[in-house]
Scaffold this active site. Sequence first.
Site, mmCIF file in Angstrom:
data_model
loop_
_atom_site.group_PDB
_atom_site.id
_atom_site.type_symbol
_atom_site.label_atom_id
_atom_site.label_comp_id
_atom_site.label_asym_id
_atom_site.label_seq_id
_atom_site.Cartn_x
_atom_site.Cartn_y
_atom_site.Cartn_z
ATOM 1 N N GLY A 6 0.664 -1.227 -0.028
ATOM 2 C CA GLY A 6 -0.109 0.005 0.122
ATOM 3 C C GLY A 6 0.890 1.379 0.081
ATOM 4 O O GLY A 6 0.663 2.146 0.806
ATOM 5 N N SER A 37 1.540 3.370 -2.433
ATOM 6 C CA SER A 37 1.324 4.578 -3.192
ATOM 7 C C SER A 37 0.645 5.656 -2.673
ATOM 8 O O SER A 37 0.183 6.520 -3.565
ATOM 9 C CB SER A 37 0.647 3.979 -4.594
ATOM 10 O OG SER A 37 -0.687 3.429 -4.103
ATOM 11 N N ASN A 87 1.083 -2.779 5.390
ATOM 12 C CA ASN A 87 0.534 -1.235 5.615
ATOM 13 C C ASN A 87 -0.916 -1.378 5.006
ATOM 14 O O ASN A 87 -1.633 -0.700 5.591
ATOM 15 C CB ASN A 87 1.468 -0.435 5.197
ATOM 16 C CG ASN A 87 0.859 0.901 5.095
ATOM 17 O OD1 ASN A 87 0.508 1.763 6.092
ATOM 18 N ND2 ASN A 87 0.375 1.212 3.771
ATOM 19 N N THR A 94 -8.479 -8.664 2.546
ATOM 20 C CA THR A 94 -7.223 -7.834 2.075
ATOM 21 C C THR A 94 -6.519 -7.494 3.358
ATOM 22 O O THR A 94 -5.147 -7.407 3.249
ATOM 23 C CB THR A 94 -8.223 -6.537 1.718
ATOM 24 O OG1 THR A 94 -8.921 -6.869 0.397
ATOM 25 C CG2 THR A 94 -7.012 -5.708 1.156
ATOM 26 N N TYR A 137 -23.390 -8.680 8.718
ATOM 27 C CA TYR A 137 -22.188 -7.638 8.641
ATOM 28 C C TYR A 137 -22.419 -6.305 8.951
ATOM 29 O O TYR A 137 -23.549 -5.682 8.715
ATOM 30 C CB TYR A 137 -21.912 -7.861 6.985
ATOM 31 C CG TYR A 137 -20.897 -6.963 6.595
ATOM 32 C CD1 TYR A 137 -19.433 -7.447 6.795
ATOM 33 C CD2 TYR A 137 -21.035 -5.862 5.884
ATOM 34 C CE1 TYR A 137 -18.481 -6.924 6.279
ATOM 35 C CE2 TYR A 137 -19.990 -5.099 5.389
ATOM 36 C CZ TYR A 137 -18.506 -5.428 5.736
ATOM 37 O OH TYR A 137 -17.862 -4.719 5.455
#
Length: 322
Positions: free
Chosen positions: A36, A38, A115, A136, A192
């Site tokens: 991560g 960018s 990260n 993720t 959820y």
Amino acid sequence: MWIFGRKGASGFSACSTAEEVSRGIDGSGLTAIVTGASSGIGTETTRVLALCGVHVIMAVRNVDIGKKVKETIIKEIPEAKIDVMELDLGSFASVRKFASEYNSSSLPLNLLINNAGVMAPPFMLSQDNIELQFATNHLGHFLLTNLLLDTMKNTARESQKEGRIVNVSSSGHNYAYREGIRFDKINDSSSYNTVFAYGQSKLANILHANELARRLKEEGVEITANSLHPGAIATNLLRHHGIIEGEALTHFYIKKINKSLKMIEMSQGAATTCYVALHPQVKGVSGEYFADSNIAKRSSLASDTDLAKKLWDFSLNLTEPK
């Protein structure tokens, strides 16, 4: 979390910047992967590591954006050693491809900074049909770490330098589902909750680092594993809601969990990551949770060794090739 501005035992505080906590540290000869990288904290972490002489591999989903970020950093730091590689943590195939290419590159690996993350999207599944935040934020990093671990072990042995694995979690881990990890309801769309699911994934980051630290110590490997809360920073982490990384919650929920929460600058948000990754004070420290560049208190669930072991086995099962 330390009172905003008050220095802790390390000599640093929430006001400390990434450059301040890494000042005077020579990272030349070290190689790091930052996921991560960018945007947000990942970009600032990459910049400061490069400033210290670390060779940084930016592991990013969008390579074109990653290359633009690299160019921007090199304009500021011409001597920076930075490479960009594609990695989508929401896809096990992408994680395996990245790890295979990296392990075949003959590059060493001293620092792995997990990260990247997403926060509070509506319920959706990853490419591997697992709830997106858990897939993720936790499983992608869990698989990546396992696939790169042999390279890290070889590097630590050959270089005689301690390897460090850093999981960027959040104080949001305090606001997971009541049971912590919903092993039997990971994909239950009917119950959820966007915020609790985020908290679950951040709790998993801490438990992963805890169990990994235990295993590495048992094996006698000179690699540490720690987790941290970076602070509340306005970034693009919450692509679906207008976001805050670390706390990354709506204004209502922020007020609910911490009325005294203060926003900090990106340079401060990356400070704890850089501190845990580079600072000599952290040498040999493993299985700890940090905030504001100091060891911090975590929830009781985040200290549960049995839960950590159960999560490890659960994660192995989910990430094994089918």
